[in-house]
Design an enzyme around this catalytic site. Structure first.
Site, PDB file in Angstrom:
ATOM      1  CE  LYS A 246      44.878  44.312  46.536  1.00 59.56           C
ATOM      2  NZ  LYS A 246      46.308  44.165  45.934  1.00 59.56           N
TER       3      LYS A 246
ATOM      4  CD  GLU B  49      39.246  40.265  32.190  1.00 58.72           C
ATOM      5  OE1 GLU B  49      39.335  38.973  32.097  1.00 58.72           O
ATOM      6  OE2 GLU B  49      40.107  40.967  32.238  1.00 58.72           O
TER       7      GLU B  49
ATOM      8  CB  CYS C  61      42.775  37.105  31.760  1.00 59.93           C
ATOM      9  SG  CYS C  61      42.505  38.781  31.112  1.00 59.93           S
TER      10      CYS C  61
ATOM     11  CD  GLU D 151      44.454  32.394  33.223  1.00 61.40           C
ATOM     12  OE1 GLU D 151      43.880  32.345  34.474  1.00 61.40           O
ATOM     13  OE2 GLU D 151      44.165  33.237  32.535  1.00 61.40           O
TER      14      GLU D 151
END
Lengths: 286, 488
Positions: free
Chosen positions: B193, B267, B301, B398
């Site tokens: 996806k 991840e 990331c 983040e």
């Protein structure tokens, strides 16, 4: 003339010391005739948390102990256990093992320590790589310990199972906090005495005795534990450990084996389970 | 807001003519169905959503929204295909994957343009980084397909089964490649996806996969939002989940798969420390810091979003950083001059703007260059914050945008402690010309990827992935095979 035996008081093993549980509680272990063998410390969640603090504090210095040295320390544990094997055989028999099985278990346990002692300065080469990247960089991947590992030891083969699980973790530079077999905890605490006289720094292995029902949740959810190993087949517990582990993305490891005497229970791949791969890049162009 | 006056000179004397990449050679359909069992099909509920060009906020195409019935069809197709795909020889499997690599190379420019249109990243990046790396990834793992036994000495690797893969919007095609290539090489079948905001290159990849002649059902690509992802995660016939995305969703997935026996690799997020010592090559380091945080608009990331500068060189480094920021070109992703493209979505822009407000409210000192942002679309000027400390939210959390938080340090031990004091452990960077110091730091920093005197480098042969709450499992290289095999 008959002589009254001196009975041993079993306590916890935390930070290289043998304290009683902070909770003051106990549970009893009986032989198969129902006679009391020992009152064990019923470790509390706070005992676990205290152990994690200590395990965390010593982890980096243990990881930085040279591989050669760690191997020699594990070998030293094997030497100490060899010297006291009769005691462990007797204790296993007291916990209900047959004499033959007890002997096999202790001898296998000693050999397993020697096996992992030998891997101490080799597994890194086995799991590392120099990677051929398509740019002017030197690039390599090596393994490092995951950190602090919580261990719920196997119920049966309480000595061999325990050693089979913690040896690969500590030889890889991790520190561990172990919940010993609930029904057969004696050998775990006696093994702590072996560790304590074998140059294993205090805090590298911490051993608690107590109840899974009370401690497993805390072990799985603790935010400063990096990985949890559960040895057993309770599917409900596996699910709840896995759910709680998600709080800090803990690595979960489940062993459903019943027989730890098998050779397949020793492997560098078991060391790898509590290792992280680190990849380092540096330019080579000047 | 503080402004660096000297650079207005630079701007006045250096202007760039527009250099837009042509779009007349690309083919985008108006409407995309789901790629299930070797066919593009309409979604069963008939619903479609728009995919938007974030640099104009104009619609590019309609994309199908997969619901449970569609996902189930994809999973069943994958399950069926697994029977024969897993038995095919590694050599034959590998040849299909080599073909896919070649087909991507042949259509690389088209993919690059669509990637920039749909996701907002500068064409230079999609052309030179995303698309070539995606092709390389297939090329790398194709070669492993018939050599798996050499990857795991003394063991017999076997494919896992049906793998559900959920990928993010920051490197849409590249993440699809990272997921698909090792999974297929190891003999698994896949339901993938792509992210809701960037589905186009994955759908174009479906076309390529179809052209490669790979047996139907081996790769299925279903589009949709979080709910479609959750359906894949919770489907009982999926044997493994591989997810790249936020730490929060990663935790949800770890919890959702608990007790199911599904294998998992994650991840997740990061808050990479980039450490610059006084003995670094300062100009190179400044360029590296810029790349570390502003590459792909900071939607990375492993971005170096926390900068630690040694106190003795802090003034000069910060001055150079500001003047370099002044020369960054922000604008049309398809312009070859562009350094910083569009923020991927309105929602992400709001998140970033909110963090900038938080930073200001917490007393941070902000610097943004005086740059003109386009009127339409989603844009954020490159931003840095000074006067922040470990406890500030913009230091801890983040942001996933072009926002850099700068702290200073004095000693090596201090910076190691600060750098490691985060729940994340994805990446870190070190800048020094002293070799011993470099290796001391690369050993002590707790992260899965460490860049010494460089940053944000990726390669098919190089394992990537994090420690702690940045997830587990590796992608790339020999180590990237392991998450896609099982042993007896």
């Amino acid at each position: 003339m008959s002589r009254l035996n001196i009975q041993k008081t079993y306590k916890l093993y935390i930070g290289g010391k043998f304290p009683r549980t902070e909770s003051g509680r106990y549970f009893t272990i009986n032989d198969n005739k129902g006679n009391l063998i020992a009152n064990m410390c019923l470790a509390s969640r706070k005992d676990f948390r205290n152990s994690v603090v200590i395990a965390r504090n010593v982890q980096s210095s243990w990881a930085n102990t040279t591989a050669l040295n760690k191997g020699q320390i594990l070998y030293r544990v094997a030497e100490m256990l060899e010297g006291r094997k009769e005691q462990f055989i007797a204790e296993l028999i007291a916990q209900g093992e047959t004499p033959a099985n007890a002997k096999t278990e202790v001898l296998d346990a000693i050999d397993r320590l020697v096996y992992y002692a030998g891997w101490s300065d080799k597994y890194q080469q086995f799991f590392s790589a120099v990677n051929p990247v398509s740019s002017s960089h030197f690039n390599f991947s090596s393994v490092e310990p995951v950190g602090v590992v919580a261990v719920i030891a196997p119920e049966n083969q309480s000595l061999l199972g325990l050693i089979s699980v913690i040896a690969p973790a500590i030889v890889g530079g991790n520190t561990v906090v172990v919940l010993a077999s609930e029904t057969k905890p004696l050998t775990a605490i006696s093994f702590a005495e072996v560790l304590n006289s074998s140059d294993v720094p205090g805090g590298v292995v911490n051993i608690l005795t107590g109840k899974k029902a009370e401690l497993a949740g805390q072990m799985a959810s603790h935010m400063d534990v990096n990985s949890i190993i559960y040895c057993g087949t309770d599917e409900k517990l596996i699910k709840s450990i896995s759910e709680l582990a998600s709080h800090n993305v803990k690595r979960t490891i489940f062993y459903k084996k019943h027989d730890w005497t098998n050779e397949s229970c020793e492997s560098p791949y078991l060391i790898e389970k509590t290792q992280e791969v680190k990849t380092t890049w540096h330019p080579t162009e000047i | 807001m503080q402004k660096n006056k000297d650079n207005s000179m630079f701007k006045a004397s250096w202007s760039y003519n527009e250099a837009p990449e042509s779009t007349d050679h690309i083919q985008i359909k108006k409407k995309y169905g789901l790629y299930i069992n070797g066919k593009f099909s309409e979604p069963i509920n008939g619903k479609y959503f728009d995919t938007i060009n974030p640099s104009t906020n104009e619609k590019i195409a309609s994309v199908a929204e997969a619901t449970f019935e569609d996902v189930d069809a994809a999973v069943q197709a994958a399950k069926k295909a697994f029977e024969s795909w897993s038995k095919l020889t590694g050599k034959e499997r590998g040849k299909y994957i080599f073909r896919i690599a070649r087909l991507i190379q042949e259509r690389a420019r088209e993919f690059a343009v669509i990637e920039s249109l749909d996701g907002g990243k500068p064409i230079r990046e999609s052309r030179d980084i995303d698309i070539p790396l995606a092709a390389n990834h297939f090329f790398y793992y194709a070669g492993w397909a018939d050599k798996l036994v050499y990857a795991f000495p003394n063991r017999t690797p076997k494919p896992i089964g049906v793998v559900g893969q959920i990928i993010p919007w920051n490197f849409p095609l590249l993440m699809a490649a990272w997921k698909l290539a090792p999974a297929l090489a190891a003999g698994n079948t896949v339901v993938l996806k792509p992210a809701e905001t960037t589905p186009l290159t994955a759908l174009k990849l479906a076309e390529i996969i179809h052209e490669s002649g790979i047996p139907k059902g081996v790769v299925n690509i279903v589009t949709g939002a979080g709910e479609t992802g959750a359906t894949i995660v919770n489907h009982p016939d999926v044997d493994k989940i591989a997810f790249t995305g936020s730490t929060n969703v990663g935790k949800y997935i770890q919890k959702a798969t608990a007790g199911t026996g599904k294998k998992l690799t994650l991840e997740l997020g990061g808050k990479g420390a980039n450490i610059i010592f006084e003995d670094a090559a300062i100009d190179q380091a400044v360029e590296g810091i810029i790349n570390a945080i502003f590459f792909n608009q900071g939607h990375v990331c492993c971005a170096g979003s926390r900068l630690f500068v040694q106190e003795s060189v802090a003034d000069i480094v910060i001055e150079k950083l500001k003047s370099r920021m002044d020369t960054l070109i922000i604008g049309d992703p398809l312009d070859k001059n562009t350094d910083i493209g569009a923020i991927n979505s309105k929602k992400q822009l709001q998140t970033i703007e909110n963090y900038i407000k938080i930073g200001l409210n917490e007393g941070g000192e902000i610097y943004q260059p005086d740059c003109k942002l386009p009127k339409n679309g989603n844009w954020c000027a490159p931003t840095l914050f000074l006067n922040v400390s470990q406890s500030h939210r913009i230091v801890q959390e983040e942001i996933f945008g072009p926002v850099l938080a700068i702290q200073t340090f004095r000693t090596i031990d201090e910076v190691i402690e600060k750098a490691n004091n985060t729940p994340y452990g994805l990446s870190a960077g070190v800048w020094t010309q002293n070799g011993a110091k470099m290796f001391h730091l690369t050993q002590k920093l707790n992260a899965g990827v460490i860049w010494g005197n460089t940053f944000n480098k990726f390669d098919a042969a190089s394992p990537f992935g994090g420690t702690k709450e940045s997830g587990f499992g590796r992608e790339g290289g020999l180590h990237g095979l392991k998450p896609y095999v099982k042993f007896d």
